[in-house]
Motif scaffolding. Sequence first.
Motif, mmCIF file in Angstrom:
data_model
loop_
_atom_site.group_PDB
_atom_site.id
_atom_site.type_symbol
_atom_site.label_atom_id
_atom_site.label_comp_id
_atom_site.label_asym_id
_atom_site.label_seq_id
_atom_site.Cartn_x
_atom_site.Cartn_y
_atom_site.Cartn_z
ATOM 1 N N PRO A 85 0.834 -1.202 0.000
ATOM 2 C CA PRO A 85 0.000 0.000 0.000
ATOM 3 C C PRO A 85 0.871 1.255 0.000
ATOM 4 N N LEU A 86 0.458 2.271 -0.752
ATOM 5 C CA LEU A 86 1.224 3.515 -0.853
ATOM 6 C C LEU A 86 0.467 4.667 -0.198
ATOM 7 N N GLY A 87 1.195 5.471 0.562
ATOM 8 C CA GLY A 87 0.620 6.664 1.173
ATOM 9 C C GLY A 87 0.621 7.825 0.198
ATOM 10 N N GLY A 119 -14.672 3.763 -6.328
ATOM 11 C CA GLY A 119 -14.468 2.327 -6.164
ATOM 12 C C GLY A 119 -13.283 1.771 -6.925
ATOM 13 N N LEU A 120 -12.409 2.627 -7.432
ATOM 14 C CA LEU A 120 -11.242 2.154 -8.175
ATOM 15 C C LEU A 120 -10.055 1.914 -7.255
ATOM 16 N N VAL A 121 -10.068 2.547 -6.089
ATOM 17 C CA VAL A 121 -8.973 2.468 -5.118
ATOM 18 C C VAL A 121 -9.580 2.231 -3.746
ATOM 19 N N ALA A 122 -8.868 1.512 -2.900
ATOM 20 C CA ALA A 122 -9.302 1.279 -1.524
ATOM 21 C C ALA A 122 -8.258 1.851 -0.579
ATOM 22 N N ARG A 123 -8.707 2.292 0.588
ATOM 23 C CA ARG A 123 -7.794 2.854 1.585
ATOM 24 C C ARG A 123 -7.593 1.842 2.703
ATOM 25 N N ILE A 124 -6.333 1.539 2.979
ATOM 26 C CA ILE A 124 -5.994 0.712 4.151
ATOM 27 C C ILE A 124 -5.899 1.691 5.315
ATOM 28 N N GLU A 125 -6.932 1.708 6.139
ATOM 29 C CA GLU A 125 -7.044 2.706 7.207
ATOM 30 C C GLU A 125 -5.877 2.666 8.182
ATOM 31 N N SER A 126 -5.468 1.482 8.594
ATOM 32 C CA SER A 126 -4.413 1.356 9.607
ATOM 33 C C SER A 126 -3.060 1.851 9.106
ATOM 34 N N LEU A 181 -12.772 -3.784 6.539
ATOM 35 C CA LEU A 181 -12.256 -4.569 7.664
ATOM 36 C C LEU A 181 -10.781 -4.839 7.410
ATOM 37 N N GLU A 182 -9.985 -4.706 8.446
ATOM 38 C CA GLU A 182 -8.552 -4.975 8.310
ATOM 39 C C GLU A 182 -8.126 -5.956 9.385
ATOM 40 N N LEU A 183 -7.387 -6.960 8.947
ATOM 41 C CA LEU A 183 -6.809 -7.915 9.876
ATOM 42 C C LEU A 183 -5.299 -7.782 9.747
ATOM 43 N N LEU A 184 -4.646 -7.432 10.839
ATOM 44 C CA LEU A 184 -3.209 -7.222 10.840
ATOM 45 C C LEU A 184 -2.538 -8.434 11.455
ATOM 46 N N GLY A 185 -1.435 -8.851 10.872
ATOM 47 C CA GLY A 185 -0.728 -10.027 11.377
ATOM 48 C C GLY A 185 0.506 -10.295 10.552
ATOM 49 N N ILE A 186 0.821 -11.558 10.410
ATOM 50 C CA ILE A 186 2.028 -11.962 9.696
ATOM 51 C C ILE A 186 1.630 -12.904 8.569
ATOM 52 N N CYS A 187 2.086 -12.594 7.358
ATOM 53 C CA CYS A 187 1.719 -13.391 6.190
ATOM 54 C C CYS A 187 2.474 -14.732 6.186
#
Length: 194
Positions: A85-87, A119-126, A181-187
């Motif tokens: 993800p890019l800021g 709807g072309l881009v989504a924001r990763i809130e965290s 919804l965001e789930l944070l963890g380790i891939c």
Amino acid sequence: CHLFHPQSPPSLRVEYLECYNISKHNHVPRAGKDMAMSVSSVSRTDQRKVARAVALAGRLCRARGATFTELRRRLVEMLCNADHPLGAYELLRNLERPGGRKHTPTTIYRTLDFLVELGLVARIESRNAYVPCAHPDHSHTCIFFVCDQCGAFTEVEDTELERLLTRNTKALGFETHRKVLELLGICARCFPLR
């Protein structure tokens, strides 16, 4: 990732599934209910697929009555080329060229907000960062799995979870403007390295 916009023609939907999901698109049937989960993640990019994804984003933009300006095109292209993800400020730095047009952070944020609304881009809130939407052809809840180690992300669409959220939203008398919804963890790639 967005809530309201006209449905795209089926031909755009099929083309989108073939070119916008740069690395993978799976449908996994579940026992019991007729539920499908589609998975899309952007890892290594293929330039032809990126070019087709950007062209499709332009067609979807025009189909929704909006202009696909050069800045909008360049932001979508940068997001499609990124493996994380890019800021807004990272995008702004990538846009800067010697002798080129200077953009302000406000312009970048407004453009990103427009692309999110469309709807072309989504924001990763965290992360306060942006990614290309994996399913721009229809309204859905964005469910992101984000790796704390490498920053990789996967967007999952789960119709069963959609129904549960809709049922709970109605029961609470709550009106949603955006569902993320965001789930944070380790891939899986980073987990063995721990």
